[in-house]
Design an enzyme around this catalytic site. Sequence first.
Site, PDB file in Angstrom:
ATOM      1  N   ASN A   9       0.873  -1.177   0.000  1.00 12.37           N
ATOM      2  CA  ASN A   9       0.000   0.000   0.000  1.00 12.37           C
ATOM      3  C   ASN A   9       0.910   1.226   0.000  1.00 12.37           C
ATOM      4  O   ASN A   9       1.467   1.588   1.035  1.00 12.37           O
ATOM      5  CB  ASN A   9      -0.911  -0.019   1.233  1.00 12.37           C
ATOM      6  N   LYS A  11       0.091   4.225  -0.364  1.00 12.30           N
ATOM      7  CA  LYS A  11      -0.581   5.416   0.182  1.00 12.30           C
ATOM      8  C   LYS A  11      -0.279   6.619  -0.725  1.00 12.30           C
ATOM      9  O   LYS A  11      -0.204   6.453  -1.936  1.00 12.30           O
ATOM     10  CB  LYS A  11      -0.160   5.639   1.642  1.00 12.30           C
ATOM     11  N   HIS A  97      -9.643   1.507   4.508  1.00  8.09           N
ATOM     12  CA  HIS A  97      -8.396   1.667   5.259  1.00  8.09           C
ATOM     13  C   HIS A  97      -8.647   2.628   6.420  1.00  8.09           C
ATOM     14  O   HIS A  97      -9.423   3.585   6.286  1.00  8.09           O
ATOM     15  CB  HIS A  97      -7.288   2.203   4.347  1.00  8.09           C
ATOM     16  N   GLU A  99      -7.003   4.973   7.565  1.00  5.19           N
ATOM     17  CA  GLU A  99      -6.731   6.394   7.254  1.00  5.19           C
ATOM     18  C   GLU A  99      -7.913   7.014   6.527  1.00  5.19           C
ATOM     19  O   GLU A  99      -8.228   8.199   6.722  1.00  5.19           O
ATOM     20  CB  GLU A  99      -5.445   6.497   6.421  1.00  5.19           C
ATOM     21  N   GLU A 169      -5.903  -4.650  10.309  1.00  4.38           N
ATOM     22  CA  GLU A 169      -4.842  -3.665  10.535  1.00  4.38           C
ATOM     23  C   GLU A 169      -5.109  -2.905  11.828  1.00  4.38           C
ATOM     24  O   GLU A 169      -5.854  -1.919  11.832  1.00  4.38           O
ATOM     25  CB  GLU A 169      -4.812  -2.650   9.388  1.00  4.38           C
ATOM     26  N   GLY A 175       2.319   2.352  10.886  1.00  3.73           N
ATOM     27  CA  GLY A 175       3.307   3.424  10.778  1.00  3.73           C
ATOM     28  C   GLY A 175       3.982   3.765  12.094  1.00  3.73           C
ATOM     29  O   GLY A 175       4.667   4.775  12.199  1.00  3.73           O
ATOM     30  N   SER A 215       3.063  -2.160  10.407  1.00  4.26           N
ATOM     31  CA  SER A 215       4.506  -2.307  10.634  1.00  4.26           C
ATOM     32  C   SER A 215       5.047  -3.689  10.257  1.00  4.26           C
ATOM     33  O   SER A 215       5.914  -4.219  10.949  1.00  4.26           O
ATOM     34  CB  SER A 215       4.864  -1.945  12.082  1.00  4.26           C
ATOM     35  N   GLY A 236       2.649  -0.937   4.353  1.00  9.60           N
ATOM     36  CA  GLY A 236       2.841   0.461   4.005  1.00  9.60           C
ATOM     37  C   GLY A 236       4.314   0.779   3.800  1.00  9.60           C
ATOM     38  O   GLY A 236       4.899   0.492   2.753  1.00  9.60           O
TER      39      GLY A 236
END
Length: 253
Positions: A9, A11, A97, A99, A169, A175, A215, A236
């Site tokens: 991903n 992003k 997601h 985010e 997730e 992150g 992570s 990510g």
Amino acid sequence: MRKQIAAANWKMNLTYQQGEALLDAILKENIQLADHQHAVFAVPFPYLIMAQTKLSARKNYAAAAQNCSDQPAGAYTGEVSAEMLRSININYCVLGHSERREYFSEHNQSLAVKTERCLELGITPIFCCGESLSIREVDAQESFVEAQLKESLFHFSNDEISKIVIAYEPIWAIGTGKTATAEQAQEMHACIRRLLKGKYGQQVADSIPILYGGSVKAGNAKELFGSPDVDGGLVGGASLVAADFIKIIQALK
Ligand code: 13P
């Protein structure tokens, strides 16, 4: 064996040129995927055709969108429909997601509609779920994820749900460098599979890939993917470095 997937991903990272160079570096490694193994790259919209052209030349490599609209078409400036993705042969789309849930107010109901749009067009949704730190601290992660799945997915038929990929997730691991332990991931994945079994039966539950995200790194992928209910990862940061993502693909069961 059910599908095992290493999903990148990106992003909102990398220029077109950097993205192209990254894909070239990964493809140059020539990793041969077994029939049940897949490498999927969720890239920004403007890179989809480039990525799909490069990836579709290889067995079980594919590009994915990071989102799509819940509307079929019309006056929705800035949106991209599932039909548009279908028209450029995109077969995967990340949905829900954390985010997008946090910064773009996506919620379980609109995600149910987005998932429907993708399924109607033969696009495999990679449906994301997972709890925040405050929910984990009161040990409510199972009921939280259960509500996410029930409200977005559990109206689908056996046939439809069998076409979905789930990504667990935990938000506190995204992150942050704070990966869930293999035990924590396995525990939640087993819980998700139990919920699927309760609603759809053993056979369907056993067939749905559940990816772990948060992570995932070159150094921990093998251990995470080694758990029986972890079928790969949604990655990510480490997917932006060719050498790291190559190791993550190679860590697939
Ligand atoms: P990181 O791998 O950077 O923690 O991101 C995980 C993620 O959000 C993948 O969708």
